[in-house]
Scaffold this motif. Structure first.
Motif, short mmCIF file in Angstrom:
data_model
loop_
_atom_site.label_atom_id
_atom_site.label_comp_id
_atom_site.label_asym_id
_atom_site.label_seq_id
_atom_site.Cartn_x
_atom_site.Cartn_y
_atom_site.Cartn_z
N GLY A 156 95.31 47.00 19.07
CA GLY A 156 93.92 46.74 19.41
C GLY A 156 93.37 47.81 20.34
O GLY A 156 93.96 48.87 20.51
N PRO A 157 92.21 47.52 20.94
CA PRO A 157 91.59 48.48 21.84
C PRO A 157 92.43 48.72 23.09
O PRO A 157 93.31 47.93 23.43
N ASN A 158 92.15 49.81 23.77
CA ASN A 158 92.78 50.13 25.04
C ASN A 158 92.60 48.97 26.04
O ASN A 158 91.57 48.30 26.05
N TYR A 159 93.62 48.73 26.87
CA TYR A 159 93.60 47.64 27.84
C TYR A 159 92.33 47.66 28.70
O TYR A 159 91.69 46.63 28.90
N TYR A 160 91.95 48.82 29.19
CA TYR A 160 90.79 48.90 30.08
C TYR A 160 89.48 48.76 29.31
O TYR A 160 88.48 48.30 29.86
N THR A 161 89.47 49.15 28.03
CA THR A 161 88.30 48.92 27.21
C THR A 161 88.04 47.42 27.07
O THR A 161 86.90 46.95 27.20
N VAL A 162 89.10 46.69 26.82
CA VAL A 162 89.00 45.23 26.71
C VAL A 162 88.58 44.63 28.04
O VAL A 162 87.73 43.72 28.09
N LYS A 163 89.14 45.13 29.13
CA LYS A 163 88.83 44.59 30.45
C LYS A 163 87.35 44.79 30.81
O LYS A 163 86.72 43.89 31.39
N VAL A 164 86.80 45.94 30.46
CA VAL A 164 85.37 46.18 30.69
C VAL A 164 84.55 45.15 29.93
O VAL A 164 83.58 44.58 30.46
N ALA A 165 84.92 44.89 28.68
CA ALA A 165 84.20 43.90 27.88
C ALA A 165 84.32 42.51 28.47
O ALA A 165 83.34 41.77 28.55
N HIS A 166 85.50 42.14 28.90
CA HIS A 166 85.73 40.81 29.44
C HIS A 166 84.95 40.58 30.74
O HIS A 166 84.43 39.49 30.99
N LEU A 167 84.90 41.60 31.58
CA LEU A 167 84.30 41.45 32.90
C LEU A 167 82.79 41.66 32.92
O LEU A 167 82.12 41.21 33.85
N SER A 168 82.25 42.39 31.94
CA SER A 168 80.82 42.73 31.89
C SER A 168 80.58 44.09 32.56
O SER A 168 80.93 44.30 33.73
N LYS A 169 79.99 44.99 31.80
CA LYS A 169 79.71 46.34 32.29
C LYS A 169 78.79 46.29 33.52
O LYS A 169 79.00 47.02 34.48
N ASP A 170 77.77 45.44 33.47
CA ASP A 170 76.82 45.36 34.59
C ASP A 170 77.50 44.88 35.86
O ASP A 170 77.20 45.37 36.96
N PHE A 171 78.41 43.92 35.73
CA PHE A 171 79.12 43.41 36.90
C PHE A 171 79.98 44.50 37.52
O PHE A 171 79.96 44.71 38.74
N ILE A 172 80.75 45.20 36.69
CA ILE A 172 81.60 46.28 37.21
C ILE A 172 80.76 47.37 37.86
O ILE A 172 81.11 47.91 38.91
N SER A 173 79.63 47.69 37.24
CA SER A 173 78.74 48.72 37.80
C SER A 173 78.23 48.32 39.17
O SER A 173 78.13 49.16 40.08
N GLU A 174 77.91 47.04 39.35
CA GLU A 174 77.42 46.58 40.66
C GLU A 174 78.54 46.61 41.70
O GLU A 174 78.31 46.95 42.86
N VAL A 175 79.76 46.27 41.28
CA VAL A 175 80.90 46.36 42.20
C VAL A 175 81.10 47.81 42.62
O VAL A 175 81.28 48.11 43.82
N LYS A 176 81.04 48.74 41.67
CA LYS A 176 81.20 50.17 41.97
C LYS A 176 80.13 50.64 42.95
O LYS A 176 80.43 51.33 43.94
N ARG A 177 78.88 50.27 42.70
CA ARG A 177 77.79 50.68 43.58
C ARG A 177 78.02 50.16 45.00
O ARG A 177 77.84 50.88 45.99
#
Length: 389
Positions: A332-353
């Motif tokens: 299947g897809p790369n582990y981190y690709t799946v993790k980004v999908a599971h967590l939501s790109k917008d959520f991760i982006s806000e955590v990063k900011r």
């Protein structure tokens, strides 16, 4: 100096032992629990602390006089199959706590950043409550820039399309098959399929990814309607909002309008022809609309295309609860690709900011994104940068 050993209520120890069965608690600690239950020995404070930490429940529970019943608000809203959750599993409790902690953080962050109240959460009130179910459905689709029949026209990936549109209006959608990252704690679709957390700034939807693809899509639509009404829920069949005169039946009517427009239902059902038995026709119809056979059967019965007896036959002969989608044997897809999908790109982006600006520490960022260290966090951000999911 030997440590002082204490007595613990055997009922509490039995409850803890049951919690341990579906976790990665090692056999040595399970054997200790068994010894304590059978009065072969008594535990020390440090031993109890280690077990409470491993099983992720409050240390103080060991000293209660009876088995605890944790009062999570979502657990008041019931689950599938029309029965109350009197004894929710530790997996369900932990996943609710885990997702709620993310939701609370994002809501507070958005408030502090001066965000406006979410336009989708409670949209039913904002758009005028004196409307019929079809009009409510049309309001939702307009907000998401979708049209009636969208689920028929979009056959490739309805779930991710809807997830993307919801995140465009500030509704965070997460999904997973497990409790956090623990692959030994698989979420049970018989206990819950999804839940929604209504909030003025950060509404959340969580989907149990162990369902079939069509069932996950249906759950997402269902929870989306709850957010539109401004009501939280743990996927159920007869929830009534304490603040609105909105029943679960009302929610289901809107879902039906969103997924099964009457004109298109008739066109698709008629186009299948008469050369198939009812079960085969319903199966083909369900695939066209992107839903389970059982959901399709209920919609067809409501529009008088099939009988209740035929619905019952489909219910008895189909897998209503669904199964985890089959994985491609080639990987299947790369582990981190799946993790980004599971967590939501917008959520991760806000955590990063927030981490980059110093509003939170990087340790807090690791915790919010469910990674253990800087390397894993960096790998997650690399996938986020060019992720197309």
């Amino acid at each position: 100096m030997s440590q002082v050993k204490i007595e613990v209520n055997p009922q509490i120890l039995k409850w803890v032992y049951q919690l341990s069965l579906n976790t990665d608690l090692d056999e040595k600690n399970k054997e200790k629990l068994d010894d304590w239950i059978n009065n072969k020995s008594n535990p020390t404070i440090s031993q109890l602390r280690r077990i409470s930490k491993k099983l992720k429940f409050p240390f103080g529970y060991f000293f209660l006089s009876e088995v605890p019943k944790e009062n999570l608000e979502l657990l008041n809203f019931r689950t599938v199959n029309n029965y109350e959750i009197s004894n929710p599993s530790r997996d369900l409790i932990d996943v609710i706590n885990h997702i709620e902690s993310k939701q609370v953080w994002l809501s507070e962050t958005r408030r502090n950043q001066g965000f406006e109240r979410n336009i989708f959460n409670g949209g039913f009130i904002k758009n005028g409550s004196k409307k019929n179910f079809q009009q409510v459905a049309e309001d939702i689709l307009k907000m998401l820039d979708l049209e009636i029949g969208w689920n028929i026209a979009t056959t490739k990936d309805r779930f991710n399309l809807l997830k993307s549109r919801l995140e465009n209006v500030g509704v965070t959608v997460m999904y997973s098959s497990y409790v956090i990252n623990n692959t030994r704690r698989k979420l049970n679709v018989d206990e819950f399929r999804a839940f929604a957390i209504a909030d003025e700034y950060a509404p959340f939807i969580f989907i149990n990814a162990n369902d079939s693809l069509n069932a996950k899509f249906f759950s997402l639509v269902h929870e989306m309607v709850h957010i539109w009404y401004g009501t939280s829920e743990l996927y159920n069949d007869d929830f009534k909002s304490p603040s609105l005169e909105v029943t679960e039946q009302d929610i289901n009517h809107v879902v039906e309008c969103l997924l099964f427009p009457e004109k298109l239902v008739k066109e698709v059902w008629t186009s299948i022809g008469k050369d198939y038995d009812v079960l085969d026709k319903v199966d083909m119809f369900a695939n066209d609309f992107g839903v389970s056979m059982f959901s399709a059967a209920i919609a067809l019965k409501n529009k008088d295309f099939i009988t209740q007896n035929e619905v019952n036959e489909i219910r008895d002969n189909s897998n209503v609860t669904g199964k985890e989608d089959k994985k491609n044997s080639s990987g299947g897809p790369n582990y981190y690709t799946v993790k980004v999908a599971h967590l939501s790109k917008d959520f991760i982006s806000e955590v990063k900011r927030s981490a980059d600006s110093g509003e939170i520490t990087y340790s807090e960022a690791f915790e919010l994104t469910d990674v253990k260290n800087q390397k894993a966090y960096d790998n997650l951000l690399k996938k986020l940068k060019g992720n197309s999911i």
